[in-house]
Scaffold this motif. Structure first.
Motif, PDB file in Angstrom:
ATOM      1  N   ALA A  66      32.655  84.269  59.657  1.00  0.00           N
ATOM      2  CA  ALA A  66      33.486  85.419  60.024  1.00  0.00           C
ATOM      3  C   ALA A  66      34.382  85.085  61.202  1.00  0.00           C
ATOM      4  N   ALA A  67      33.862  84.321  62.164  1.00  0.00           N
ATOM      5  CA  ALA A  67      34.679  83.938  63.316  1.00  0.00           C
ATOM      6  C   ALA A  67      35.890  83.117  62.872  1.00  0.00           C
ATOM      7  N   GLN A  68      35.671  82.174  61.955  1.00  0.00           N
ATOM      8  CA  GLN A  68      36.781  81.342  61.467  1.00  0.00           C
ATOM      9  C   GLN A  68      37.774  82.173  60.661  1.00  0.00           C
ATOM     10  N   GLU A  69      37.266  83.116  59.871  1.00  0.00           N
ATOM     11  CA  GLU A  69      38.162  83.980  59.094  1.00  0.00           C
ATOM     12  C   GLU A  69      38.987  84.870  60.003  1.00  0.00           C
ATOM     13  N   LEU A  70      38.375  85.380  61.074  1.00  0.00           N
ATOM     14  CA  LEU A  70      39.136  86.169  62.045  1.00  0.00           C
ATOM     15  C   LEU A  70      40.166  85.299  62.751  1.00  0.00           C
ATOM     16  N   ALA A  71      39.797  84.074  63.076  1.00  0.00           N
ATOM     17  CA  ALA A  71      40.746  83.156  63.713  1.00  0.00           C
ATOM     18  C   ALA A  71      41.964  82.939  62.815  1.00  0.00           C
ATOM     19  N   GLN A  72      41.726  82.770  61.514  1.00  0.00           N
ATOM     20  CA  GLN A  72      42.841  82.586  60.577  1.00  0.00           C
ATOM     21  C   GLN A  72      43.717  83.838  60.518  1.00  0.00           C
TER      22      GLN A  72
ATOM     23  N   ALA B 106      37.964  95.872  59.705  1.00  0.00           N
ATOM     24  CA  ALA B 106      37.616  95.515  61.075  1.00  0.00           C
ATOM     25  C   ALA B 106      38.647  94.560  61.664  1.00  0.00           C
ATOM     26  N   PHE B 107      39.039  93.549  60.879  1.00  0.00           N
ATOM     27  CA  PHE B 107      40.034  92.597  61.368  1.00  0.00           C
ATOM     28  C   PHE B 107      41.390  93.268  61.560  1.00  0.00           C
ATOM     29  N   ASP B 108      41.728  94.210  60.682  1.00  0.00           N
ATOM     30  CA  ASP B 108      42.967  94.980  60.853  1.00  0.00           C
ATOM     31  C   ASP B 108      42.956  95.709  62.192  1.00  0.00           C
ATOM     32  N   LYS B 109      41.826  96.319  62.527  1.00  0.00           N
ATOM     33  CA  LYS B 109      41.706  97.056  63.787  1.00  0.00           C
ATOM     34  C   LYS B 109      41.825  96.123  64.986  1.00  0.00           C
ATOM     35  N   ILE B 110      41.215  94.946  64.880  1.00  0.00           N
ATOM     36  CA  ILE B 110      41.286  93.987  65.995  1.00  0.00           C
ATOM     37  C   ILE B 110      42.726  93.547  66.233  1.00  0.00           C
ATOM     38  N   VAL B 111      43.430  93.194  65.166  1.00  0.00           N
ATOM     39  CA  VAL B 111      44.831  92.774  65.306  1.00  0.00           C
ATOM     40  C   VAL B 111      45.677  93.920  65.861  1.00  0.00           C
TER      41      VAL B 111
END
Length: 282
Positions: free
Chosen positions: A241-247, A213-218
């Protein structure tokens, strides 16, 4: 000349104080209706209790927009008013704000009132409000037309992504295809979506793990031309999850300015448990 920056409560800024001189911020609360009881999406709302009630309720629930009178009261608060609403295709908030503007200008034609249809919800509205404040702070002598031109440019060059793991309320309200919502719920699939050019929710596809999911967002951010700058991540009781996505975002974009914040009532109602809403521009 005084300024008022106003959003509806699909913007999750709570307790925000503008830095620009003679500028105030406030938000017009939407309402969530559960089993005949109305929950007002303001700073006093117990969002966790609202979510518990919605999840336990077997009958239909719904949301409603601020009234014309509520918008009008906010519009009378300053000489110059910029209002940012949830997508006009998701709520009647924009239409109510337009009616309120016309009413207030009939009372006093010397006021300046401009309404922005964000074509989104959540993080994009926070971005627009904060960037408006920064612009006014940096350009204290800007004309009303210059400010409205600026915010229109920022609205056109910004977007929002939704990473959701529950879709029942969106599907019931017709905010996303019912079949997509039913299948995603049945198979417990995370779904990535965005705001279409019309302001409705467009499903981009499934993401079977948080990493994917984070790969897709980036990847979406890169495709949009994002290289750095403000990013707002709203979460429904999912700060980890929000903090992990921020990182992850700052790892790929060192010039990113990421802010994480909890969703208020309206965004929690639609994003549901563990949902993330990401707003950014380029």
């Amino acid at each position: 000349m005084s300024w008022a920056l106003i959003a509806d409560s699909s913007c999750n800024l709570r307790g925000f104080t503008p830095t620009a001189p003679q500028t105030t911020y406030c938000f017009a609360p939407l309402k969530i209706n559960v089993a005949g009881e109305e929950y007002i999406d303001n700073e006093e709302l117990d969002v966790a209790e609202l979510n518990r009630r919605v999840a336990a309720e077997e009958s239909a629930t719904s949301s409603s927009c601020p009234s014309v009178g509520e918008w009008a009261a906010f519009f009378r608060s300053a000489d110059n008013v910029i209002a940012v609403t949830i997508s006009a295709n998701l709520s009647g908030s924009y239409e109510a704000a337009v009616m309120a503007r016309d009413m207030v200008l009939e009372e006093d034609p010397n006021r300046n009132i401009f309404i922005v249809n964000s074509r989104a919800a959540g993080g994009k509205l926070e971005l627009l409000i904060v960037e408006l404040d920064r612009y006014l702070a940096a350009h204290p002598n800007a004309t009303f037309n210059e400010v409205t031109a600026y915010i229109c440019d920022r609205e056109q060059a910004s977007t929002v992504l939704f990473l959701l793991s529950s879709y029942e309320n969106l599907a019931k309200a017709g905010r996303m295809p019912k079949m997509a919502g039913m299948l995603a719920n049945k198979f417990n699939i995370r779904m990535l979506g965005t705001a279409s050019s019309e302001g409705t929710i467009k499903v981009l596809g499934p993401a079977r793990s948080q990493k994917k999911a984070f790969d897709k967002i980036v990847a979406c951010m890169k495709n949009d031309g994002y290289h750095g700058g403000p990013v707002y991540i709203d979460h429904v009781f999912n700060d980890q999850a929000a903090q992990e996505l921020a990182q992850r975002i700052t790892a790929d974009f060192p010039d990113a300015e990421v802010t994480c914040m909890p969703c208020g009532g309206l965004c929690s109602y639609y994003a549901e448990s563990n949902g993330l809403i990401i707003g950014y521009d380029w």
